[in-house]
Design an enzyme around this catalytic site. Structure first.
Site, short mmCIF file in Angstrom:
data_model
loop_
_atom_site.label_atom_id
_atom_site.label_comp_id
_atom_site.label_asym_id
_atom_site.label_seq_id
_atom_site.Cartn_x
_atom_site.Cartn_y
_atom_site.Cartn_z
N HIS A 56 -4.80 -1.21 18.05
CA HIS A 56 -4.91 -0.63 16.71
C HIS A 56 -3.69 0.24 16.41
CE1 HIS A 56 -7.90 1.23 13.59
NE2 HIS A 56 -6.66 1.34 13.17
N HIS A 58 -0.59 1.07 13.39
CA HIS A 58 -0.03 0.86 12.05
C HIS A 58 1.49 0.97 12.15
CE1 HIS A 58 -3.96 1.04 10.02
NE2 HIS A 58 -4.27 1.94 10.93
N LEU A 59 2.18 -0.13 11.84
CA LEU A 59 3.64 -0.14 11.94
C LEU A 59 4.32 0.02 10.58
CD1 LEU A 59 4.16 -2.87 14.70
CD2 LEU A 59 4.38 -0.39 14.94
N ASP A 150 -8.86 -2.80 8.07
CA ASP A 150 -8.81 -1.39 8.48
C ASP A 150 -8.15 -0.49 7.44
OD1 ASP A 150 -9.20 0.79 10.36
OD2 ASP A 150 -7.02 0.83 10.37
N HIS A 230 -12.19 2.59 15.97
CA HIS A 230 -12.32 4.05 16.04
C HIS A 230 -13.74 4.60 15.89
CE1 HIS A 230 -11.98 3.23 11.77
NE2 HIS A 230 -10.67 3.15 11.78
N ASN A 276 -9.12 9.46 9.26
CA ASN A 276 -10.30 8.69 8.86
C ASN A 276 -10.64 7.65 9.94
OD1 ASN A 276 -12.40 7.74 7.36
ND2 ASN A 276 -11.14 6.47 6.02
N ASP A 303 -4.91 4.02 16.94
CA ASP A 303 -4.89 4.19 15.47
C ASP A 303 -3.64 4.98 15.06
OD1 ASP A 303 -5.49 4.05 12.80
OD2 ASP A 303 -7.26 5.34 12.89
N PRO A 321 -4.83 10.25 5.20
CA PRO A 321 -5.44 10.42 6.52
C PRO A 321 -4.66 9.66 7.59
CG PRO A 321 -6.67 8.81 5.24
CD PRO A 321 -5.55 9.29 4.36
N GLY A 322 -4.59 10.21 8.79
CA GLY A 322 -3.97 9.49 9.89
C GLY A 322 -3.02 10.36 10.69
#
Ligand code: ZN
Length: 425
Positions: A56, A58-59, A150, A230, A276, A303, A321-322
């Site tokens: 998981h 995010h790129l 996601d 998550h 989140n 994440d 969020p993140g």
């Protein structure tokens, strides 16, 4: 190809041995090895683990290259001990076609630091209205096997059922971001004592638990594979425990931050702690840690969610969020689990590799295995300085915290991607 002779390394905590890498594989282990053509690495005090695999990540490329690119994210991953990452589909454009997943896959190959396995969107544009071209993405060069919206929940039960039915044909997986949207409208943080005190709209645990309960029943009915992203609440753990006892084909992940940080961080109003699902309570953390040990939760996934400064350094209510995760995940795992190397390898390498079908990953360093591994210094302690991270973004929740463990080297199929704690490209 380069050859490496790693001296006095502890493989998963065992007694020190030498380890010879040649032509992409571990060819020999034992004491007193010699190889005149090999680069010698002194690994006194270091532990070798199979290269970590993140299900998981995010790129942000394509679309938000100001926050991260496939290359910068790959570098952050290699520095964190990873050899493979699964790239989430919420890019711009969304990875909902063969064209976009192939683009991400190709960028990963060009960067050459980790294997980048794209995840495809479940629905067109993540809009939750109609199924994306799942078959075309599966048949593309990227060979997509995991699909996820996601960032958004596939909230429509009929659509979720159809997605599960569709991927069953090729043993694909639907990875659900479990959040009943009607229960989290306007939510800013975990719903509980702290949100009441701060006067912020709460994100109730039941919004996650209700979707997981629904989806494990759907997965059981269809006979498909379901993965829960998550997992963040004690109640979710109980739903998963029940489903697994019934034999439902469900796997689940927990993030490092949900294993360590509580909702009291929101008292700072520092948006770096906005995520989140939100940070939960100490009771939830205790249940998540126990589930990670007993296997109800299968894996740790980061994440990793890089955000540009303007999206994070603003008022809490407007912040995205993140949080970053790739460069600190192993340290958090060490902090939470201690030096349980076999368990760490299981939860961060072997099992995620198996779930994602990444057959070249998740192998313990041993003669004949791919030389896809990482070397950790468990005795090192480091202060996290956001400016020193390889990610293009700075939103780490661990800024200026002292964390245990440091990645010294990472190898992908016998080639070093990290040496002496520095990325080689
Ligand atoms: Zn998510």
């Amino acid at each position: 190809m380069n050859s490496y002779l790693i001296r006095n390394v502890s493989i998963l905590g065992a007694a020190p041995t030498d380890l010879l890498i040649r032509d992409g594989v571990v060819v020999e282990t034992g004491t007193g090895l010699s190889a005149s053509d090999a680069t010698v690495i002194d690994a006194d005090g270091l532990v070798a683990l199979p290269g970590l695999v993140d299900l998981h990540t995010h790129l942000r490329e394509p679309g938000r290259e100001d926050a991260e690119t496939v290359e910068t994210g790959s570098r952050a991953a290699a520095l964190g001990g990873y050899t493979a990452v699964c790239a989430m589909a919420n890019t711009s454009p969304v990875a909902d076609t063969a064209g976009v997943v192939e683009q991400v896959w190709r960028l990963g190959r060009e960067a050459g630091l980790v294997d980048v396995q794209p995840i495809g969107a479940v629905t067109v544009g993540l809009a939750g209205e109609r199924l994306a071209e799942l078959g075309a993405m599966a048949e593309s060069a990227a060979r997509v096997r995991i699909f996820s919206d996601d960032g958004h929940c596939v909230a429509d039960p009929r659509l979720m059922r159809r997605a599960l039915e569709y991927v069953k044909a090729f043993d694909g997986i639907i990875a659900q971001h479990a959040e009943e949207p009607r229960l989290t409208e306007g939510a800013q943080m975990h719903e509980g004592e702290v949100s009441t005190r701060l006067g912020l709209t709460g994100w109730p645990a039941v919004a996650e638990e209700a979707i997981i309960a629904r989806d494990v029943l759907l997965a059981e009915h269809v006979g498909s594979r379901l993965h829960i992203c998550h997992v963040s609440t004690a109640g979710s753990v109980e739903v998963l425990r029940h489903a697994k006892a019934r034999g439902v084909r469900v796997t689940a992940e927990v993030t490092p931050h949900h294993l360590l940080l509580t909702d009291t961080r929101a008292e700072t109003y520092d948006p770096v702690f906005k995520v989140n699902p939100p940070l939960r309570t100490a009771t939830d953390i205790a249940a998540l840690r126990a589930a990670l040990v007993d296997g109800v939760i299968d894996i740790i996934a980061t994440d990793h969610a890089p955000h540009a400064v303007e999206d994070k350094e603003c008022e809490w209510a407007y912040a995205r969020p993140g949080m970053l995760g790739l460069e600190t995940a192993l340290s958090i795992a060490l902090d939470v689990l201690g030096p349980q190397w076999d368990l760490i390898a299981e939860r961060m390498s072997r099992t995620p590799a198996r779930i994602a079908g990444l057959t070249e990953h998740g192998h313990d360093p041993a003669p004949g295995a791919p030389a896809t591994l990482t070397l950790v210094d468990p005795a090192a302690r480091r202060v996290i300085e956001p400016a020193e991270l390889a990610s293009r973004s700075r939103n780490t929740p661990y800024a200026r915290m002292t964390l245990p463990g440091r990645i010294v080297a990472t190898f992908l199929r016998g080639e070093a991607t990290v040496l002496d704690g520095k990325a080689l490209k």
